[in-house]
Motif scaffolding. Structure first.
Motif, mmCIF file in Angstrom:
data_model
loop_
_atom_site.group_PDB
_atom_site.id
_atom_site.type_symbol
_atom_site.label_atom_id
_atom_site.label_comp_id
_atom_site.label_asym_id
_atom_site.label_seq_id
_atom_site.Cartn_x
_atom_site.Cartn_y
_atom_site.Cartn_z
ATOM 1 N N SER A 22 -9.975 8.909 1.368
ATOM 2 C CA SER A 22 -9.763 8.260 2.661
ATOM 3 C C SER A 22 -9.705 9.331 3.744
ATOM 4 O O SER A 22 -9.001 10.321 3.600
ATOM 5 N N PHE A 23 -10.431 9.128 4.812
ATOM 6 C CA PHE A 23 -10.564 10.162 5.818
ATOM 7 C C PHE A 23 -9.903 9.756 7.129
ATOM 8 O O PHE A 23 -9.827 8.570 7.471
ATOM 9 N N LEU A 24 -9.424 10.764 7.861
ATOM 10 C CA LEU A 24 -8.802 10.513 9.154
ATOM 11 C C LEU A 24 -9.828 9.945 10.129
ATOM 12 O O LEU A 24 -10.948 10.432 10.220
ATOM 13 N N GLY A 25 -9.435 8.910 10.846
ATOM 14 C CA GLY A 25 -10.313 8.308 11.832
ATOM 15 C C GLY A 25 -9.617 7.154 12.507
ATOM 16 O O GLY A 25 -8.452 6.855 12.217
ATOM 17 N N VAL A 26 -10.305 6.514 13.411
ATOM 18 C CA VAL A 26 -9.799 5.316 14.077
ATOM 19 C C VAL A 26 -10.488 4.117 13.435
ATOM 20 O O VAL A 26 -11.722 4.051 13.392
ATOM 21 N N TYR A 27 -9.704 3.183 12.933
ATOM 22 C CA TYR A 27 -10.246 2.045 12.192
ATOM 23 C C TYR A 27 -9.761 0.734 12.808
ATOM 24 O O TYR A 27 -8.646 0.645 13.318
ATOM 25 N N ASP A 28 -10.621 -0.271 12.740
ATOM 26 C CA ASP A 28 -10.305 -1.607 13.231
ATOM 27 C C ASP A 28 -10.401 -2.599 12.075
ATOM 28 O O ASP A 28 -11.341 -2.554 11.287
ATOM 29 N N SER A 29 -9.426 -3.479 12.000
ATOM 30 C CA SER A 29 -9.430 -4.484 10.944
ATOM 31 C C SER A 29 -8.530 -5.636 11.378
ATOM 32 O O SER A 29 -8.211 -5.775 12.557
ATOM 33 N N THR A 30 -8.156 -6.450 10.421
ATOM 34 C CA THR A 30 -7.181 -7.515 10.656
ATOM 35 C C THR A 30 -6.077 -7.387 9.623
ATOM 36 O O THR A 30 -6.258 -6.756 8.572
ATOM 37 N N VAL A 31 -4.949 -7.998 9.915
ATOM 38 C CA VAL A 31 -3.859 -7.980 8.945
ATOM 39 C C VAL A 31 -4.298 -8.670 7.658
ATOM 40 O O VAL A 31 -4.012 -8.202 6.553
ATOM 41 N N ALA A 32 -5.024 -9.770 7.781
ATOM 42 C CA ALA A 32 -5.476 -10.504 6.601
ATOM 43 C C ALA A 32 -6.321 -9.630 5.677
ATOM 44 O O ALA A 32 -6.225 -9.715 4.453
ATOM 45 N N LYS A 33 -7.138 -8.746 6.252
ATOM 46 C CA LYS A 33 -8.020 -7.903 5.454
ATOM 47 C C LYS A 33 -7.305 -6.708 4.830
ATOM 48 O O LYS A 33 -7.910 -5.964 4.049
#
Length: 205
Positions: A130-141
């Motif tokens: 797992s790499f450092l970065g900015v990630y977008d998701s949802t709580v459900a996912k």
């Protein structure tokens, strides 16, 4: 306009439990025997100052051991809230599965964005992929559907995380050092005491 960030009294609360995973179920028996799965909260002191609120809370398990938790809230002119936490354990402590703050956020804050390791779940002992970065998701996912329900969805080395609604309104959380973050629609008890999940992600005990 503003929105409610927390559900009811779901603001920050010191907790030390999580659902055990297959590799650490050896911790479960002594942890439950310690009574720390059933915490009681008693406010020892509470003081309101010009720009701060200070309180000391006795957090005790059902068998007598626990924590003396001191917290200080400072309120900025920009609407920010800064927390300073101090935790002192007492009594005979078992190996703790975790120690941190738990919050129950508003159900509409389902969009999660973080700067840390990702995009998949990662733990301190298995984060190399797992790499450092900015990630977008949802709580459900964030939920990982293991055949045997257990703790899941953690993110490590998180610098900041935001939870927002569909209009982009919400809250941003940061810490004085990289933190662990987990966001799920389930409590730890839902996961630990479930035997398996069916296709509807409902739990059968």
């Amino acid at each position: 306009g503003g929105i409610d960030v927390f559900q009811g009294d779901g603001g920050p609360r010191l907790t030390c439990a999580r659902a055990f995973v297959d590799n650490d179920r050896w911790m479960a028996k002594p942890f439950f025997a310690s009574g720390l799965s059933q915490l009681r909260y008693h406010t020892e002191s509470f003081a309101v100052e010009e720009d701060a609120v200070k309180c000391v809370v006795d957090v005790t398990g059902s068998k007598g051991c626990g924590f003396r938790y001191a917290c200080e809230y400072r309120f900025g002119a920009d609407g920010s809230v800064t927390m300073k936490n101090s935790v002192e354990p007492f009594g005979v402590m078992p190996e703790l599965p975790r120690l941190g703050l738990s919050m129950r956020l508003s159900k509409v804050l389902d969009n999660v964005r973080w700067y840390g390791r990702g995009p998949h779940e990662n733990y301190i002992d298995r984060a190399a992929s797992s790499f450092l970065g900015v990630y977008d998701s949802t709580v459900a996912k964030q939920f990982v559907d293991y055949v045997r329900p257990q703790d899941n969805g953690y993110k490590t080395d998180v610098r900041w995380v935001t939870f927002t609604d569909r209009h982009g309104r919400g809250a941003r959380f940061t810490a004085s050092e990289p933190m662990f973050m987990q966001a799920l629609h389930y409590d730890w008890e839902d996961l630990y005491f479930a035997r398996h999940q069916n296709g509807q992600t409902r739990w059968r005990t």
